[in-house]
Design an enzyme around this catalytic site. Structure first.
Site, PDB file in Angstrom:
ATOM      1  N   CYS A 133       0.796  -1.220   0.000  1.00  0.00           N
ATOM      2  CA  CYS A 133       0.000   0.000   0.000  1.00  0.00           C
ATOM      3  C   CYS A 133       0.831   1.274   0.000  1.00  0.00           C
ATOM      4  O   CYS A 133       1.997   1.294   0.390  1.00  0.00           O
ATOM      5  CB  CYS A 133      -0.874   0.070   1.260  1.00  0.00           C
ATOM      6  SG  CYS A 133      -1.924  -1.339   1.487  1.00  0.00           S
ATOM      7  N   GLY A 155       1.169   0.004  -5.071  1.00  0.00           N
ATOM      8  CA  GLY A 155      -0.070  -0.770  -5.122  1.00  0.00           C
ATOM      9  C   GLY A 155      -0.868  -0.414  -6.357  1.00  0.00           C
ATOM     10  O   GLY A 155      -1.259   0.743  -6.517  1.00  0.00           O
ATOM     11  N   ASN A 205      -1.061   1.374   5.602  1.00  0.00           N
ATOM     12  CA  ASN A 205       0.021   0.694   4.884  1.00  0.00           C
ATOM     13  C   ASN A 205       0.740  -0.203   5.870  1.00  0.00           C
ATOM     14  O   ASN A 205       1.284   0.295   6.855  1.00  0.00           O
ATOM     15  CB  ASN A 205       0.988   1.722   4.277  1.00  0.00           C
ATOM     16  CG  ASN A 205       2.253   1.094   3.707  1.00  0.00           C
ATOM     17  OD1 ASN A 205       3.298   1.712   3.742  1.00  0.00           O
ATOM     18  ND2 ASN A 205       2.180  -0.126   3.201  1.00  0.00           N
ATOM     19  N   GLY A 206       0.717  -1.502   5.615  1.00  0.00           N
ATOM     20  CA  GLY A 206       1.392  -2.421   6.524  1.00  0.00           C
ATOM     21  C   GLY A 206       0.551  -3.642   6.760  1.00  0.00           C
ATOM     22  O   GLY A 206      -0.280  -4.015   5.925  1.00  0.00           O
ATOM     23  N   CYS A 256      12.104  -0.726   7.586  1.00  0.00           N
ATOM     24  CA  CYS A 256      12.215  -1.854   6.636  1.00  0.00           C
ATOM     25  C   CYS A 256      13.318  -1.582   5.627  1.00  0.00           C
ATOM     26  O   CYS A 256      13.214  -0.665   4.796  1.00  0.00           O
ATOM     27  CB  CYS A 256      10.887  -2.033   5.903  1.00  0.00           C
ATOM     28  SG  CYS A 256      10.994  -3.133   4.481  1.00  0.00           S
ATOM     29  N   TYR A 258      14.184  -2.176  -2.820  1.00  0.00           N
ATOM     30  CA  TYR A 258      13.277  -2.431  -3.930  1.00  0.00           C
ATOM     31  C   TYR A 258      12.007  -1.586  -3.957  1.00  0.00           C
ATOM     32  O   TYR A 258      11.616  -1.092  -5.013  1.00  0.00           O
ATOM     33  CB  TYR A 258      12.897  -3.914  -3.940  1.00  0.00           C
ATOM     34  CG  TYR A 258      11.890  -4.267  -4.988  1.00  0.00           C
ATOM     35  CD1 TYR A 258      12.260  -4.321  -6.336  1.00  0.00           C
ATOM     36  CD2 TYR A 258      10.558  -4.531  -4.661  1.00  0.00           C
ATOM     37  CE1 TYR A 258      11.331  -4.636  -7.315  1.00  0.00           C
ATOM     38  CE2 TYR A 258       9.632  -4.846  -5.636  1.00  0.00           C
ATOM     39  CZ  TYR A 258      10.016  -4.895  -6.956  1.00  0.00           C
ATOM     40  OH  TYR A 258       9.097  -5.197  -7.922  1.00  0.00           O
ATOM     41  N   SER A 291      14.359  -2.317 -11.694  1.00  0.00           N
ATOM     42  CA  SER A 291      14.820  -2.101 -10.327  1.00  0.00           C
ATOM     43  C   SER A 291      16.324  -2.272 -10.161  1.00  0.00           C
ATOM     44  O   SER A 291      16.918  -1.726  -9.237  1.00  0.00           O
ATOM     45  CB  SER A 291      14.077  -3.054  -9.382  1.00  0.00           C
ATOM     46  OG  SER A 291      14.190  -4.372  -9.866  1.00  0.00           O
ATOM     47  N   ASP A 308      17.839  -6.830  -8.082  1.00  0.00           N
ATOM     48  CA  ASP A 308      17.649  -6.398  -6.691  1.00  0.00           C
ATOM     49  C   ASP A 308      17.564  -7.553  -5.710  1.00  0.00           C
ATOM     50  O   ASP A 308      18.040  -7.454  -4.583  1.00  0.00           O
ATOM     51  CB  ASP A 308      16.411  -5.496  -6.577  1.00  0.00           C
ATOM     52  CG  ASP A 308      15.167  -6.199  -7.046  1.00  0.00           C
ATOM     53  OD1 ASP A 308      14.492  -6.830  -6.215  1.00  0.00           O
ATOM     54  OD2 ASP A 308      14.866  -6.134  -8.250  1.00  0.00           O
TER      55      ASP A 308
END
Lengths: 485, 485, 485, 485
Positions: free
Chosen positions: A15, A41, A116-117, A251, A257, A298, A361
């Site tokens: 998200c 997302g 988000n999470g 994170c 990425y 990426s 990546d």
């Protein structure tokens, strides 16, 4: 129909969230901000706006540009404050009822929230709430938060909200909207990103990444801190720290990425970090070669960093087809074997007769790497060396990243040499853990108190996995549930 | 709704074509080939297949992956031979009746044709044919070819087709399908590309570019030559040259912008040509700088070539949002000013405090360049130098490229210094004409007999512009016509 | 999906046509007129409008109210003259290219035409025209007329049109539109209906039936006569009779079933004719009964006539569900057996313990009659007598009515007693041929020169069936043809 | 777009409900049953099915035949038990979240409920529940029932359900589904209908009307009684009467207008009741006339009864266009004046020169009656007498019928003579209250304990109108609420 071949072999962020307080074009700016967060997302998008009297919502499957293309839709979202959400579905099919922001009329007024999470005790809380008579309309973790707020015995929105936050576990950045406040929250370890921005006229903005501030011309103010609640209202900005001052565990995969290379997250340029990872890789596991080729898109910054450090030319030896949608014709077996080419094609003149270093990546299942290596070899490479800008992904994420089960992770079941054989490369190297932390500007990983959440590489989960660890008798994650409206 | 801001300021190829003769999965392979040619036209796509008894067609607006996603659609396109087309609309709105391949039942059987290019005497021919009683169902130039074949006094499909080709003027690569042949044609000057490919089992393929051979695993055989008709049938391959052996004038802009970098067109690697252009640019108009930044995505190979030649670091200083669709919300004026950011964002840490050289493929109206320069300057560049991988675009194309009217072309009304001022760069340079030809491997442009069609830079139009030069009394290009079915 | 069960066992009219000349709201009035003609065709609808400079068309699948619901669509159809069409598909699936009115740019200007009926030499003409180089875009008979006009050697639209009409055979009512005329035509035998109407302000209207005049408040002027061409222009009204004055053979089935009961067609009230048929039936084949029950809705007027003549109560003993659409869920066998009930249900208290006379308009395959009789018997009827308001349907129609092949017509393979057994009624009677003609106000059928086309009852086809009688080598009705755009 | 002109001037039933317990094709049978109940609600339809393990739901806007046409949808509704709902929206736009049956996961398992009727204390209950922390997702009254069940302190589904029913006021017939029961309920006064049916194999069925039993071939068993809870499970059928045995007050308007004429409701044939009303009308307010004409379709049975009693011919003097959809083109003023003709047309030959008695079921606003009278007079009637098969509608309904506010009801503001003048008829008569009760088989209305709910004619509301009578400070009916998902 066929999901595009690469999707299965990539990690997906769940998200992106965005909010604007007090602006004449609040919803339009939120739509633009979500558009800049589209990489976080692509399955669905939603906006809830408040005009001083009524909350209005629009949620739709698909991209932001489609979901909010209609003038009629935007007109209905009139209002000076709005929050929004882009979503990648984690569990099962995305259904419209799950699309955020969620909204509820509560005793104190309307309350909307975007998340988000991932909550790690959502099922346990849900069972408790259902037992108490709460009726859930979605399978979304976020609805748990709504019910906790709605049934809280505390007085006032903020106290109710804190009461709810104290009960939930997991990684979460939230943006919430009431009839007189916009609220931004990061979980106590600050695993997922959230930044505060500001327009010249003082309008405040929350966004998952700074690239979403750029698109609307807002200035970056600061990160919302780990465990911080930032309340934006007509009285100004207030900061609460109900969890004290825990040490952040951002994170690290956001840098590797998820985040856009033009974003500043957790205080660092994503692009710079990736270039530094590439340079570390070149130092750690250099090998003689004629050309450095990124796996697009990426792998590009790391490949540039690698090439500069190694003094070997950087070339676009693999060309990406940007028109790949979510589905394509059902292929016959013959066509299925061509699968990877729907998205990527070798640029033969840059490859033929050369020793190639590919930079990617990460490796998830390994199936894509295998096809890429094969494609490059078919294009005439004399040697194919794979360099990976992250350590081996050995563990699943439970904090909001859509990873396969552990048994599906190549690195969980193979050592490096086994992985090399699987992808059929001439050599394979991952960046070391300390190399990764060096690229982040740290001397090394502090094993006693790691500076980042790196559970996907280490299995060191900083937040309890209550639902995951729960006993069988807790029942299935998704109880009886009716199909999509 | 708003067309994405950049669209107006870019040249657009009209079409890509593809055909497969005698293959169990003909239509599926054509869909894949068209997918690889999607960059040549995103508005609509179509396939006509023949199964030995019946012709079946499917045409739809939108991308190939959507148009041919349905199993039902693909099942209806069963058949061992198929041709297809992707289209960018040149005149007015694309309507479904205009979507190619076109098909007609003629006295000798069914005849389908797909066309990349533009006829320059289509209106004159159309007026003549209507006068003779022909009924047109589309506004497409291609339908003129159908009627010329249908009403030809010659016997046999091939002689009728040659009869038709002798009457048309313009740039055209065609793939046609009858009940026992697939036919590929390039116009006498070979302005638009067309290649012949082959599967291991001998199945023959026509494609606009080699990247479409790659996706299905077919081998490149050779270019169809200028003025050549290649007939593929169960009897094998036949080549006819009804126009003799005129000297080729391939479109040089295919190399600069249209073709995919992983394609080999007209015998050269597109990526290599672009890198050489970049290197020539560096030699011709080098300037001290700290970083070379491409305007993504088309400027990337030239920027890599420039950076290598100049010894200056190449960085992705502008990040492109790949989720930009064709429309977005109607912006207010304030948002409109942010327009360019829907697609591009500055990667500030790579720019701030630096002397920047931007490399782009061309300047059309100049409005995008202005915004890009501004964006880079706002991100903190101390100097912004623009280098363009083509000579100034001073003339409209009438051979199948969608260019603005001449008066809209910045280079048609400004000299270099005027253009520099317009885009507000610190310096501006275009590659020289001879530099461009050197990058193509020629010693220089042969002014007596130019090796390429470069009319957009020179006004030297190698094919008569009959409709364009026609008198007023010839009437409007589009006569009375009924709205889209 | 399942086509609603009754559709297969009913005759279908192909089309209704409508035109308005010189009215500020021409297209809106045409849409209203088509709405009143919806019973003549529910598959698709189209309108072509002319505004003095341009022709505009809109065609769509489905009902008129949906096809022309959009304000945008209606705005594009601005113009003071318009013609329209509703269609029921006769051959294969209706595809959008077949939806009328058809339009073509011809040498003299635009020409649009809408057609109710069927040409009996369309295939022969089509073969000839294709041989001459004409390209057909649809499978519609109507396109033959367009090409005949376009390629005519005559001068002037009218002479070209007459030239075309002299070559076609069949039943046709046409409304055509040029840039200065609206033209109405009936075939030489006047098989299909067409009337002329007028607004108070003098605006002229063509319509298939008078009920379409009523809806827009236009007055009925007169029938267009058999073989007459009526030209409406700014100069007024002109009548041409290029075929002389043949005796009319109007389709008698229009009175029995197709026309709306509130229409006056061919000079008679449809409702009155049907009541008279019912009264004749009562006189010819009366039987003691307790209740007269119509098979809704078409049997109602005849049942009222029968009941009044017989002095037996008329009751709605079968209730129709008006929400039956074209498809419904795929039923299992068990549900399929309930099929007829999707549309009809017995009104048990009106039936139980009673001797019932059912009145229906016709018997086609007989399968519906069987189910209706069964349903009425299950509801407790002690006797079930079926009375049919037409003679036995023994022959297929080739003049614009969608009838099954002859072998599928129950009356073609069974005598009356055989039919009675098939439908399991206690008695079955059809009106006699002379009884039918008496109900039409004639003394009897004039066998030497029948007053109506009654080929479906007699096999006496007044117009040659060229295509149908043609030899095998003429090939299939539908040659190679590409799928729907 | 324009809502079809008549919609505003007609009463609308809100809903129909249906359920099947233990049948291989449960959902298909529910779809068929809902199709037969389509006249009770055309805006949306939904089904919830249970297969022994999971509940599945499908809800959609539009007609049943469309909503459940897809094989995929039906396959997902596999299961041996299912309940369904058709809906006409009462408040605001119908949004998909409001479409029933509603479903919730509760502590004891899944619980689905479909509701026909209206709660009169829903807002009061909703406020209380929100205060206690319940989150509502719809604006539907039905959701109140879900929350009452979910938060009940009782044990077991049945006791919780009874606990909920004891708190609600209003008119309601409910069908509920748990993982081992199907439950049918009628409110204590039995205002809305609900019947129990049975297949030959013992499968039990609930339906709003018997016509929905007929379509699937189920037998009528009995009415669910006023205040009765009927529980169908594998243990058989159980009946509970938690409210004792109150005297029934069935809605008399179901007989006059809502129910289908082929249904038996509350023990009587709807068709017969309407014929009796017509006969009573003829006796009470006969007037010399030449023809009895029903206003189609609802006036037909009463007109038949009137005609038979009066000995005057019954004719279809007004023809209804059955293709009227929900919207049509936006008319200009001129077209708007033709409005009524979209749906109805005079059958002039049956009217011209005659004294006409029109029979209609009721007068709401009177605007339609005015247009009908005018249309009949324009068609040449010498006298137009209106006879109404119900007493004057003077009060709004709060028990599940969508009536205008009282001020909009013509009979609330005009006496009979005033109404006659308004509709411009030569005479106007309504059936008397006792005449209506006689037609129902009663000697007269028992004013002390009326046999039916006739509040719309008398203002005698048998159930408290808590929300309606509530004070201003109770706030608006719809609090803050987010837009449709």
């Amino acid at each position: 129909m066929l999901t595009t071949p690469f999707d299965d072999d990539q990690l997906h962020e769940e998200c992106g969230i965005f909010g604007v307080y007090r602006h004449a074009d609040a919803a339009r700016h939120v739509a633009l901000g979500l558009h800049a967060l589209q990489h976080r997302g692509q399955e669905a998008a939603g906006i809830v706006a408040f005009d001083g009297a009524r909350f209005q919502a629009h949620r739709a499957m698909g991209h932001v540009a489609e979901a909010f293309e209609s003038d009629r839709v935007m007109a209905e979202l009139a209002g000076y404050t709005a929050i929004g959400h882009v979503r990648y579905a984690t569990f099962g099919a995305t259904i419209l009822r799950n699309v955020q922001p969620l909204f509820a009329d509560m005793s104190f007024g309307g309350f909307a929230v975007a998340h988000n999470g991932n909550l790690t005790n959502a099922m346990a809380l849900r069972r408790r709430l259902v037992k108490a008579g709460c009726i859930f309309q979605s399978t979304s973790d976020t609805e748990v938060i709504l019910h906790l707020v709605s049934t809280s015995q505390q007085n006032g929105v903020i106290d109710r909200f804190i009461d709810a936050l104290k009960q939930i576990q997991g990684a979460y950045s939230l943006v919430a909207l009431t009839d007189n406040m916009m609220i931004g929250v990061r979980d106590p370890l600050g695993v997922r990103p959230l930044v505060l921005g500001k327009f010249e006229d003082g309008t405040m903005v929350f966004a998952s990444e700074t690239c979403a501030l750029d698109i609307i011309g807002a200035d970056f103010v600061r990160d919302v801190e780990a465990g911080e609640i930032v309340i934006v209202s007509d009285e100004g900005i207030r900061s609460l720290k109900p969890f004290g001052s825990p040490k952040s565990r951002f994170c690290i995969f956001e840098h590797i990425y998820f985040a856009r290379p033009d974003s500043i997250v957790d205080g660092r340029s994503v692009y710079d970090v990736r270039k530094h990872i590439g340079a570390e890789l070149a130092r750690e596991s250099g090998v003689p070669a004629d050309v450095i080729i990124p796996v697009p898109d990426s792998g590009v910054p790391a490949a540039i960093g690698y090439a500069a450090e190694a003094g070997v030319p950087f070339e676009l030896g693999i060309i990406r087809n940007h028109y790949v949608g979510r589905t394509f014709i059902e292929p016959t077996q013959q066509i299925r074997n061509l699968g990877v080419k729907l998205k990527h094609n070798a640029n033969r003149p840059q490859i033929e007769g050369k020793r190639v270093i590919l930079v990617d990546d990460s490796i998830v299942r390994g199936t894509t790497s295998l096809k890429i290596v094969q494609m490059v070899r078919d294009a005439g490479a004399t040697e194919v060396h794979m360099r990976i800008a992250s350590p081996p992904t050995t563990h699943s994420c439970f904090y909001g990243v859509d990873t396969p089960e552990r048994s599906q992770l190549l690195a969980a079941t193979h050592d490096i040499e086994g992985m090399r054989k699987f992808i059929q490369a001439d050599s394979l190297a991952f960046i070391s853990m300390d190399g990764l932390y060096r690229a982040m500007g740290e001397p090394r990983r502090n094993t006693d108190a790691p500076q980042y959440c790196d559970a996907c590489f280490t299995g060191d989960y900083p937040i309890p996995l209550t639902d995951h660890w729960g006993s069988e008798e807790d029942g299935p994650r998704l109880p009886l549930f009716s199909k999509a409206i």
